[in-house]
Each structure stands twice: as structure tokens, then as C-alpha cells.
Design an enzyme around this catalytic site. Structure first.
Site, PDB file in Angstrom:
ATOM      1  N   ARG A  80      40.283 -60.136  85.726  1.00  0.00           N
ATOM      2  CA  ARG A  80      40.669 -58.715  85.723  1.00  0.00           C
ATOM      3  C   ARG A  80      42.028 -58.556  86.674  1.00  0.00           C
ATOM      4  NH1 ARG A  80      34.539 -56.177  85.251  1.00  0.00           N
ATOM      5  NH2 ARG A  80      34.139 -56.066  83.246  1.00  0.00           N
TER       6      ARG A  80
ATOM      7  N   GLY B 161      20.570 -64.728  75.729  1.00  0.00           N
ATOM      8  CA  GLY B 161      20.487 -63.774  74.464  1.00  0.00           C
ATOM      9  C   GLY B 161      21.501 -64.134  74.043  1.00  0.00           C
TER      10      GLY B 161
ATOM     11  N   ASP C 101      16.362 -66.524  72.819  1.00  0.00           N
ATOM     12  CA  ASP C 101      16.269 -64.928  72.633  1.00  0.00           C
ATOM     13  C   ASP C 101      15.159 -64.692  72.549  1.00  0.00           C
ATOM     14  OD1 ASP C 101      17.474 -62.316  72.791  1.00  0.00           O
ATOM     15  OD2 ASP C 101      19.170 -63.660  71.595  1.00  0.00           O
TER      16      ASP C 101
ATOM     17  N   HIS D   8      29.070 -58.763  92.644  1.00  0.00           N
ATOM     18  CA  HIS D   8      29.545 -58.694  90.940  1.00  0.00           C
ATOM     19  C   HIS D   8      28.799 -57.255  90.965  1.00  0.00           C
ATOM     20  CE1 HIS D   8      30.831 -58.794  86.850  1.00  0.00           C
ATOM     21  NE2 HIS D   8      29.593 -58.592  86.284  1.00  0.00           N
TER      22      HIS D   8
ATOM     23  N   ASN E  51      23.400 -59.173  84.498  1.00  0.00           N
ATOM     24  CA  ASN E  51      23.742 -58.543  85.346  1.00  0.00           C
ATOM     25  C   ASN E  51      22.240 -57.721  85.587  1.00  0.00           C
ATOM     26  OD1 ASN E  51      26.310 -58.536  86.390  1.00  0.00           O
ATOM     27  ND2 ASN E  51      26.496 -57.005  85.044  1.00  0.00           N
TER      28      ASN E  51
ATOM     29  N   ASP F 159      35.400 -60.777  87.604  1.00  0.00           N
ATOM     30  CA  ASP F 159      36.400 -59.856  88.205  1.00  0.00           C
ATOM     31  C   ASP F 159      37.871 -60.139  88.386  1.00  0.00           C
ATOM     32  OD1 ASP F 159      34.104 -57.480  88.468  1.00  0.00           O
ATOM     33  OD2 ASP F 159      33.008 -60.022  89.064  1.00  0.00           O
TER      34      ASP F 159
END
Length: 333
Positions: free
Chosen positions: A162, A11, A42, A187, A131, A159
Site C-alpha cells: 500500500r 479459512g 476451515d 499490523h 488479525n 501495508d
């Protein structure tokens, strides 16, 4: 100077990679004296954008960056790599069922798993960022049987970062004065951010976060919800998903996996479960881990409260469902 190592980012024309490639090429992950060859993988429609990224990497004039290999061929992308950041995935679009998302991603991670199996180094460290990360990591490992399962992990470091930042803010301390907050499970919005095991440095001494915050209803309510819903909050504000913070978390995750954790400090990683803490076996589950010599080990013997147990059950159930859905997609392919 050391021999260059090959690192792949998938990506590579996307938002997260745009921040990630620079951090890696600057030496923030593998070390300031470790030369790198970056493989950028990609899909064919992104080739033009990829060319622009290659130009920009050249224009950054980075001393560690020896070569850049842009490609749309997984067998070129994964050839001889020592570490893989699997960022590219099919994003969830509005009105999309989880099953649709899983089946699109199963195909992507099947192809990448097979390519890793064929051409990557056998000790490659594979970090899945795209994801649903936990289940994508499971699928990828499934198709790379010659690479040890413990070499696959899913990112829950964003996470954790965060959560730590919420607590640091709440207590008015700097981020490096907050340690050992754990993200358990998936996640996703069922994850369990657990501050109960964490420590904070207050006036020169480490104390438990629970004691320092002294507000259980906050730690069991607003704190958890804020972390669980943070991704959605960023999308609401930015009209795009977390990219800079996700890239930084991917670097933190791989840096610690590569270089180890400090004594007494643990970090959260989605790894294959051995059933620790009553989690379901053989799903990719986020645990607190300690890392030495590039090997992670689940931190054992932590006490889980009744409240924590109910949270663990919810995320366990979701991961089992996702796994079963992914496996049924695999069987039908």
C-alpha cells in the site's frame, strides 16, 4: 520434476483464500515447476462452501496442482505441510473490544499451534494473515515449541505494498521503481510506514524518496495516515475487507521468504523481536528484513529520526499491551 510439497491455507472457504488459492496453485509463490498438494482447512459450518472451492480448483485445470485435501480437522490440515497460510481468524465486529477479539483468536491459534507442533514439518514456514496478526503469530508459536520461533511471521506486506503504491502514484513512476519502504511494528493503525529509508528510480538514477517527494509534511502526515487507514477505506467502499490485495501480499511475503530477496532490497515482515531499534523483545514486530536460504535477518544500522522514534514507541506500546492481554487469556484457559 520435483516432489510435490504440501501447503495449507486456513479459512479456505473465505474471501482472502478465494484469491490466494489460485495464486498459489498457479505457481506464483513456490515456483512454476514445483508441484503442490493444497490442504484447505476451515470450520464445520463452511464445509459446503469448501466443496465449491474444491470444484473450482479442479475446474481451473492447474498443471501444478496434484491434489486438494479439504478438511475441518487441524491434524489433517497441518499434516506434513512445508508452508502454512493462517488466514482464518475471528474478525472484529462492531462494538467489540480488543480483549474480546484477542480471547476469541487465542483459542483458534492455540489449536493451530498445537496441530503444527504435532504434525507439520519442523522447518514449516508459518505466515499469519488473520488479525490481530502479530499477536496471533505470537500465540501460535507459543503452542508449537518444537518449531523454531523464526519460522513464524505476521503479514505486514500488504501495508508495504500500500505504501509503495502511494509513493509510486505520487511520483508518477511504476511500482517496481520504488524500493525499501518499511513498515515498522504492528499490523494495526499504530504501524509506522517509513518512506525515509526508501529509494525511487527517477530518470535512470536511484534517489531517496524524501528527496524525490521533497515534502516532509506529506511523508510525515497524509502518507502515513493513508496507509494506516487504508483497510478501513476499502471496507467503507467495498462493504467487505481487503481480500484480493491481502492475498497478493501473502503471496509476496511467502515468495520472498521461500526464494530470498534481491541484494540491497529489503521487505517488511512481522517477526520475533530481538530488541533491534529499541523495540520490545519477544513481541512479533514488523522490521525490514533481508532473506537468504529461507532465513530472514533484520536489516541493521538504519538511522531512525526523532519523528520515527515517537512513532516506533506508539506501536511498541500497543504490541506489549496486546501481548500481555493475550498471555493473560492463555493463563486463564
Amino acid at each position: 520434476q520435483a516432489e510435490p510439497i504440501r501447503i495449507v491455507v486456513t479459512g479456505a472457504a473465505g474471501q482472502i483464500a478465494y484469491s490466494l488459492l489460485y495464486m498459489i496453485a498457479r505457481g506464483e509463490v513456490f515456483g512454476k515447476d514445483q508441484p503442490l498438494i493444497l490442504h484447505l482447512l476451515d470450520i464445520p459450518p463452511m464445509v459446503g462452501v469448501l466443496e465449491g472451492v474444491v470444484m473450482e480448483l479442479a475446474d481451473c485445470a492447474l498443471p501444478l496442482l496434484r491434489e486438494v485435501v479439504p478438511t475441518t480437522d487441524p491434524l489433517v490440515g497441518f499434516k506434513d505441510v512445508s508452508a502454512a497460510f493462517l488466514v482464518g481468524a475471528m474478525p472484529r465486529k462492531e462494538g467489540m473490544e480488543r480483549k474480546d477479539l484477542l480471547s476469541a483468536n487465542v483459542k483458534i491459534f492455540k489449536v493451530q499451534g498445537e496441530a503444527l507442533d504435532k504434525v507439520a514439518k519442523k522447518d514449516v514456514k508459518v505466515l499469519v494473515v488473520g488479525n490481530p496478526a502479530n499477536t496471533n503469530a505470537l500465540v501460535c508459536a507459543n503452542y508449537a515449541p518444537s518449531i523454531p520461533r523464526e519460522n513464524f511471521s505476521a503479514m505486514t506486506r500488504l501495508d508495504q505494498n500500500r505504501a509503495a503504491s502511494q509513493i509510486a502514484n505520487k511520483l508518477g513512476v511504476s511500482i517496481n521503481e520504488v524500493n525499501n519502504i518499511i513498515i515498522w511494528g504492528n499490523h494495526s493503525s499504530t504501524q509506522y510506514p517509513d518512506a525515509a529509508q526508501g529509494k525511487v528510480l527517477v530518470k535512470g538514477e536511484w534517489k531517496s524518496i524524501a528527496e524525490a517527494v521533497n515534502n516532509d509534511s506529506y511523508l510525515q502526515g497524509q502518507f502515513i495516515e493513508t496507509v494506516q487507514k487504508r483497510g478501513a477505506a476499502v471496507i467503507g467502499a467495498r462493504k467487505m475487507s481487503s481480500a484480493m490485495s491481502a492475498a497478493k501480499a501473502a503471496c509476496d511475503h511467502m515468495h520472498d521468504w521461500w526464494n530470498g530477496t534481491a541484494p540491497g532490497k529489503f521487505v517488511s515482515m512481522g517477526v520475533f523481536s530481538d530488541g533491534s531499534y529499541g523495540s520490545p523483545k519477544d513481541v512479533v514486530f514488523s522490521f525490514p528484513v533481508e532473506i537468504k536460504n529461507k532465513q530472514w535477518k533484520i536489516v541493521e544500522g538504519l538511522t531512525i529520526s526523532e519523528f520515527g522514534r515517537t512513532k516506533l514507541n506508539v506501536t511498541s506500546k500497543e504490541l506489549e499491551e496486546e501481548k500481555n492481554e493475550a498471555l493473560s487469556v492463555l493463563d486463564s484457559n
